[in-house]
Design a protein around this motif. Structure first.
Motif, PDB file in Angstrom:
ATOM      1  N   PHE A   1       4.050  -1.594   2.441  1.00  0.00           N
ATOM      2  CA  PHE A   1       4.139  -2.362   3.678  1.00  0.00           C
ATOM      3  C   PHE A   1       5.596  -2.730   3.960  1.00  0.00           C
ATOM      4  N   THR A   2       5.985  -2.703   5.232  1.00  0.00           N
ATOM      5  CA  THR A   2       7.313  -3.140   5.652  1.00  0.00           C
ATOM      6  C   THR A   2       7.144  -4.146   6.771  1.00  0.00           C
ATOM      7  N   PHE A   3       7.610  -5.360   6.554  1.00  0.00           N
ATOM      8  CA  PHE A   3       7.534  -6.404   7.568  1.00  0.00           C
ATOM      9  C   PHE A   3       8.925  -6.613   8.163  1.00  0.00           C
ATOM     10  N   ASP A   4       9.067  -6.286   9.457  1.00  0.00           N
ATOM     11  CA  ASP A   4      10.356  -6.407  10.135  1.00  0.00           C
ATOM     12  C   ASP A   4      10.724  -7.855  10.414  1.00  0.00           C
ATOM     13  N   SER A   5       9.726  -8.704  10.614  1.00  0.00           N
ATOM     14  CA  SER A   5      10.017 -10.094  10.976  1.00  0.00           C
ATOM     15  C   SER A   5      10.711 -10.857   9.847  1.00  0.00           C
ATOM     16  N   CYS A   6      10.378 -10.553   8.588  1.00  0.00           N
ATOM     17  CA  CYS A   6      11.026 -11.246   7.466  1.00  0.00           C
ATOM     18  C   CYS A   6      11.827 -10.287   6.581  1.00  0.00           C
ATOM     19  N   ASN A   7      11.894  -9.011   6.994  1.00  0.00           N
ATOM     20  CA  ASN A   7      12.669  -7.989   6.274  1.00  0.00           C
ATOM     21  C   ASN A   7      12.202  -7.855   4.822  1.00  0.00           C
TER      22      ASN A   7
ATOM     23  N   CYS B   1      -4.808  -1.105  -1.405  1.00  0.00           N
ATOM     24  CA  CYS B   1      -5.326  -1.294  -0.046  1.00  0.00           C
ATOM     25  C   CYS B   1      -6.151  -0.097   0.405  1.00  0.00           C
ATOM     26  N   ARG B   2      -6.729  -0.250   1.566  1.00  0.00           N
ATOM     27  CA  ARG B   2      -7.409   0.806   2.294  1.00  0.00           C
ATOM     28  C   ARG B   2      -6.701   0.934   3.630  1.00  0.00           C
ATOM     29  N   GLY B   3      -6.646   2.130   4.189  1.00  0.00           N
ATOM     30  CA  GLY B   3      -5.846   2.396   5.375  1.00  0.00           C
ATOM     31  C   GLY B   3      -6.191   1.585   6.605  1.00  0.00           C
ATOM     32  N   ASP B   4      -7.443   1.187   6.768  1.00  0.00           N
ATOM     33  CA  ASP B   4      -7.836   0.468   7.978  1.00  0.00           C
ATOM     34  C   ASP B   4      -7.889  -1.053   7.793  1.00  0.00           C
ATOM     35  N   VAL B   5      -7.453  -1.558   6.635  1.00  0.00           N
ATOM     36  CA  VAL B   5      -7.488  -2.994   6.372  1.00  0.00           C
ATOM     37  C   VAL B   5      -6.065  -3.546   6.486  1.00  0.00           C
ATOM     38  N   MET B   6      -5.909  -4.589   7.274  1.00  0.00           N
ATOM     39  CA  MET B   6      -4.607  -5.217   7.469  1.00  0.00           C
ATOM     40  C   MET B   6      -4.279  -6.118   6.281  1.00  0.00           C
ATOM     41  N   SER B   7      -2.998  -6.219   5.965  1.00  0.00           N
ATOM     42  CA  SER B   7      -2.538  -7.094   4.897  1.00  0.00           C
ATOM     43  C   SER B   7      -1.589  -8.132   5.481  1.00  0.00           C
ATOM     44  N   GLU B   8      -1.650  -9.340   4.943  1.00  0.00           N
ATOM     45  CA  GLU B   8      -0.831 -10.434   5.450  1.00  0.00           C
ATOM     46  C   GLU B   8       0.369 -10.676   4.542  1.00  0.00           C
ATOM     47  N   CYS B   9       1.545 -10.830   5.153  1.00  0.00           N
ATOM     48  CA  CYS B   9       2.748 -11.165   4.397  1.00  0.00           C
ATOM     49  C   CYS B   9       2.665 -12.639   3.985  1.00  0.00           C
ATOM     50  N   HIS B  10       3.001 -12.919   2.736  1.00  0.00           N
ATOM     51  CA  HIS B  10       2.938 -14.299   2.254  1.00  0.00           C
ATOM     52  C   HIS B  10       4.106 -15.143   2.738  1.00  0.00           C
ATOM     53  N   VAL B  11       5.146 -14.500   3.281  1.00  0.00           N
ATOM     54  CA  VAL B  11       6.318 -15.221   3.764  1.00  0.00           C
ATOM     55  C   VAL B  11       6.200 -15.553   5.249  1.00  0.00           C
ATOM     56  N   CYS B  12       5.985 -14.503   6.091  1.00  0.00           N
ATOM     57  CA  CYS B  12       5.976 -14.728   7.540  1.00  0.00           C
ATOM     58  C   CYS B  12       4.576 -14.793   8.148  1.00  0.00           C
TER      59      CYS B  12
ATOM     60  N   THR C   1       2.516 -12.518   8.953  1.00  0.00           N
ATOM     61  CA  THR C   1       2.216 -11.453   9.900  1.00  0.00           C
ATOM     62  C   THR C   1       1.254 -10.467   9.258  1.00  0.00           C
ATOM     63  N   GLU C   2       0.258  -9.986  10.009  1.00  0.00           N
ATOM     64  CA  GLU C   2      -0.672  -8.984   9.500  1.00  0.00           C
ATOM     65  C   GLU C   2      -0.199  -7.602   9.927  1.00  0.00           C
ATOM     66  N   LEU C   3      -0.299  -6.643   9.004  1.00  0.00           N
ATOM     67  CA  LEU C   3       0.196  -5.300   9.250  1.00  0.00           C
ATOM     68  C   LEU C   3      -0.582  -4.312   8.404  1.00  0.00           C
ATOM     69  N   SER C   4      -0.770  -3.090   8.908  1.00  0.00           N
ATOM     70  CA  SER C   4      -1.398  -2.052   8.102  1.00  0.00           C
ATOM     71  C   SER C   4      -0.314  -1.328   7.304  1.00  0.00           C
ATOM     72  N   ALA C   5      -0.704  -0.596   6.302  1.00  0.00           N
ATOM     73  CA  ALA C   5       0.239   0.064   5.398  1.00  0.00           C
ATOM     74  C   ALA C   5       1.007   1.171   6.109  1.00  0.00           C
TER      75      ALA C   5
END
Length: 104
Positions: free
Chosen positions: A55-61, A68-79, A81-85
């Protein structure tokens, strides 16, 4: 495995699953024959692939990996934000083409 090598590996390693005998494995383009029943199967779509997701989160870099599974979103513990892999690769202890069973 780091992010860059996982991204490269996800381009040529895919997950396959035989619907008739429930066998699942990771392999390349030419590894589409089930070892149990010898049927040819198509690779799973990204949404059904299960493995280590990067996962790459642009909001918190931030970049991280997790199961994971491809269709399940993961949440960043810092920002939060939910994002797929970005990419999904096999576990590090699995070798290319080694047969294993999915529990789902």
């Amino acid at each position: 495995m780091d992010y860059e090598s996982a991204e490269k590996k996800s381009r040529y390693v895919f997950q396959y699953k035989c619907r008739s005998c429930k066998n699942a494995w990771w392999g390349g383009y030419r590894n589409d024959t089930c070892r149990d029943c010898t049927r040819h199967v198509k690779k799973l779509p990204f949404s059904q692939t299960i493995g280590i997701g990067w996962f790459t989160f642009d909001s918190c870099n931030r970049k991280f990996a997790g199961f994971c599974r491809g269709d399940v979103m993961s949440e960043c513990h810092v920002c939060k934000t939910e994002l797929s892999a970005d990419s999904i690769v096999p576990h590090s202890f699995l070798e290319l083409g080694k047969v294993y069973r999915l529990l789902v």
